[in-house]
Motif scaffolding. Sequence first.
Motif, PDB file in Angstrom:
ATOM      1  N   TYR A   7      -6.345  -6.046   2.695  1.00  0.00           N
ATOM      2  CA  TYR A   7      -5.161  -5.150   2.528  1.00  0.00           C
ATOM      3  C   TYR A   7      -4.012  -5.866   2.695  1.00  0.00           C
ATOM      4  O   TYR A   7      -3.824  -7.114   3.382  1.00  0.00           O
ATOM      5  N   GLN A   8      -2.877  -5.640   1.626  1.00  0.00           N
ATOM      6  CA  GLN A   8      -1.670  -6.369   1.948  1.00  0.00           C
ATOM      7  C   GLN A   8      -0.760  -5.249   2.039  1.00  0.00           C
ATOM      8  O   GLN A   8      -0.848  -4.250   1.402  1.00  0.00           O
ATOM      9  N   VAL A   9       0.655  -5.544   2.460  1.00  0.00           N
ATOM     10  CA  VAL A   9       1.704  -4.365   2.432  1.00  0.00           C
ATOM     11  C   VAL A   9       2.331  -4.451   1.139  1.00  0.00           C
ATOM     12  O   VAL A   9       2.422  -5.648   0.551  1.00  0.00           O
ATOM     13  N   ASP A  10       2.856  -3.493   0.756  1.00  0.00           N
ATOM     14  CA  ASP A  10       3.440  -3.254  -0.540  1.00  0.00           C
ATOM     15  C   ASP A  10       4.699  -3.371  -0.131  1.00  0.00           C
ATOM     16  O   ASP A  10       5.463  -2.342   0.239  1.00  0.00           O
ATOM     17  N   ARG A  13      -6.409   3.756   5.346  1.00  0.00           N
ATOM     18  CA  ARG A  13      -6.519   4.902   4.289  1.00  0.00           C
ATOM     19  C   ARG A  13      -5.248   5.532   4.184  1.00  0.00           C
ATOM     20  O   ARG A  13      -4.528   6.219   3.079  1.00  0.00           O
ATOM     21  N   VAL A  14      -4.490   5.881   5.620  1.00  0.00           N
ATOM     22  CA  VAL A  14      -3.172   6.794   5.548  1.00  0.00           C
ATOM     23  C   VAL A  14      -2.188   5.882   4.932  1.00  0.00           C
ATOM     24  O   VAL A  14      -1.335   6.400   4.121  1.00  0.00           O
ATOM     25  N   LEU A  15      -2.165   4.595   5.258  1.00  0.00           N
ATOM     26  CA  LEU A  15      -1.141   3.502   4.637  1.00  0.00           C
ATOM     27  C   LEU A  15      -1.310   3.367   3.334  1.00  0.00           C
ATOM     28  O   LEU A  15      -0.178   3.346   2.678  1.00  0.00           O
ATOM     29  N   GLU A  16      -2.567   3.502   2.878  1.00  0.00           N
ATOM     30  CA  GLU A  16      -2.759   3.031   1.385  1.00  0.00           C
ATOM     31  C   GLU A  16      -2.533   4.455   0.691  1.00  0.00           C
ATOM     32  O   GLU A  16      -1.654   4.495  -0.478  1.00  0.00           O
ATOM     33  N   ARG A  17      -2.596   5.693   1.262  1.00  0.00           N
ATOM     34  CA  ARG A  17      -2.281   6.991   0.385  1.00  0.00           C
ATOM     35  C   ARG A  17      -0.841   7.123   0.246  1.00  0.00           C
ATOM     36  O   ARG A  17      -0.415   7.400  -0.611  1.00  0.00           O
ATOM     37  N   VAL A  18       0.133   6.416   1.302  1.00  0.00           N
ATOM     38  CA  VAL A  18       1.474   6.593   0.973  1.00  0.00           C
ATOM     39  C   VAL A  18       2.055   5.617   0.381  1.00  0.00           C
ATOM     40  O   VAL A  18       3.250   5.368   0.069  1.00  0.00           O
ATOM     41  N   GLY A  19       1.264   4.492  -0.164  1.00  0.00           N
ATOM     42  CA  GLY A  19       1.500   3.323  -0.908  1.00  0.00           C
ATOM     43  C   GLY A  19       2.266   2.242  -0.124  1.00  0.00           C
ATOM     44  O   GLY A  19       2.810   1.310  -0.627  1.00  0.00           O
ATOM     45  N   LEU A  20       1.794   2.374   1.373  1.00  0.00           N
ATOM     46  CA  LEU A  20       2.499   1.073   2.088  1.00  0.00           C
ATOM     47  C   LEU A  20       1.656  -0.175   2.182  1.00  0.00           C
ATOM     48  O   LEU A  20       2.062  -1.325   2.319  1.00  0.00           O
ATOM     49  N   VAL A  21       0.305   0.034   1.763  1.00  0.00           N
ATOM     50  CA  VAL A  21      -0.488  -1.232   1.611  1.00  0.00           C
ATOM     51  C   VAL A  21      -1.466  -0.879   0.533  1.00  0.00           C
ATOM     52  O   VAL A  21      -1.660   0.394  -0.170  1.00  0.00           O
ATOM     53  N   HIS A  22      -1.962  -1.850  -0.050  1.00  0.00           N
ATOM     54  CA  HIS A  22      -3.034  -1.872  -1.166  1.00  0.00           C
ATOM     55  C   HIS A  22      -4.014  -2.863  -0.880  1.00  0.00           C
ATOM     56  O   HIS A  22      -3.876  -3.857  -0.214  1.00  0.00           O
ATOM     57  N   ALA A  23      -5.194  -2.380  -1.578  1.00  0.00           N
ATOM     58  CA  ALA A  23      -6.432  -3.450  -1.157  1.00  0.00           C
ATOM     59  C   ALA A  23      -7.056  -3.901  -2.207  1.00  0.00           C
ATOM     60  O   ALA A  23      -6.859  -3.384  -3.605  1.00  0.00           O
TER      61      ALA A  23
END
Length: 112
Positions: free
Chosen positions: A71-74, A52-62
């Motif tokens: 999940y994958q890395v942006d 969730r932290v990584l998603e919030r800063v845009g580094l991953v998306h689900a």
Amino acid sequence: MSDTVDDELWSALGDPTRRRMLDLLLDVGGGTATSLSEQLPVTRQAVTKHLRVLERVGLVHAAPPGRGRRYQVDEPRLARAVKQMSSVGAAWDARLQRIKQIAEAIQRSQQG
């Protein structure tokens, strides 16, 4: 996003578990909280919180492939983060070089 320093991004990347998660996601092209928890010394619930932290800063998306979220890395966002870190690193290198020059000048003046 701009190239200015993003404190939330730095905070997210400051955690070794989250950095390891990014490595794992990059290595295999994505994963679920369950698959990540099998490779890390933390619970699935902890992995979910880190994601969730990584998603919030845009580094991953689900993307929900049914019941689980994969999940994958942006990668473009990660590239911008690396660029930002390199820029900050270069600025600190310049500051440290200036401090070294000042310290050397003080030392020379005290020896003379």
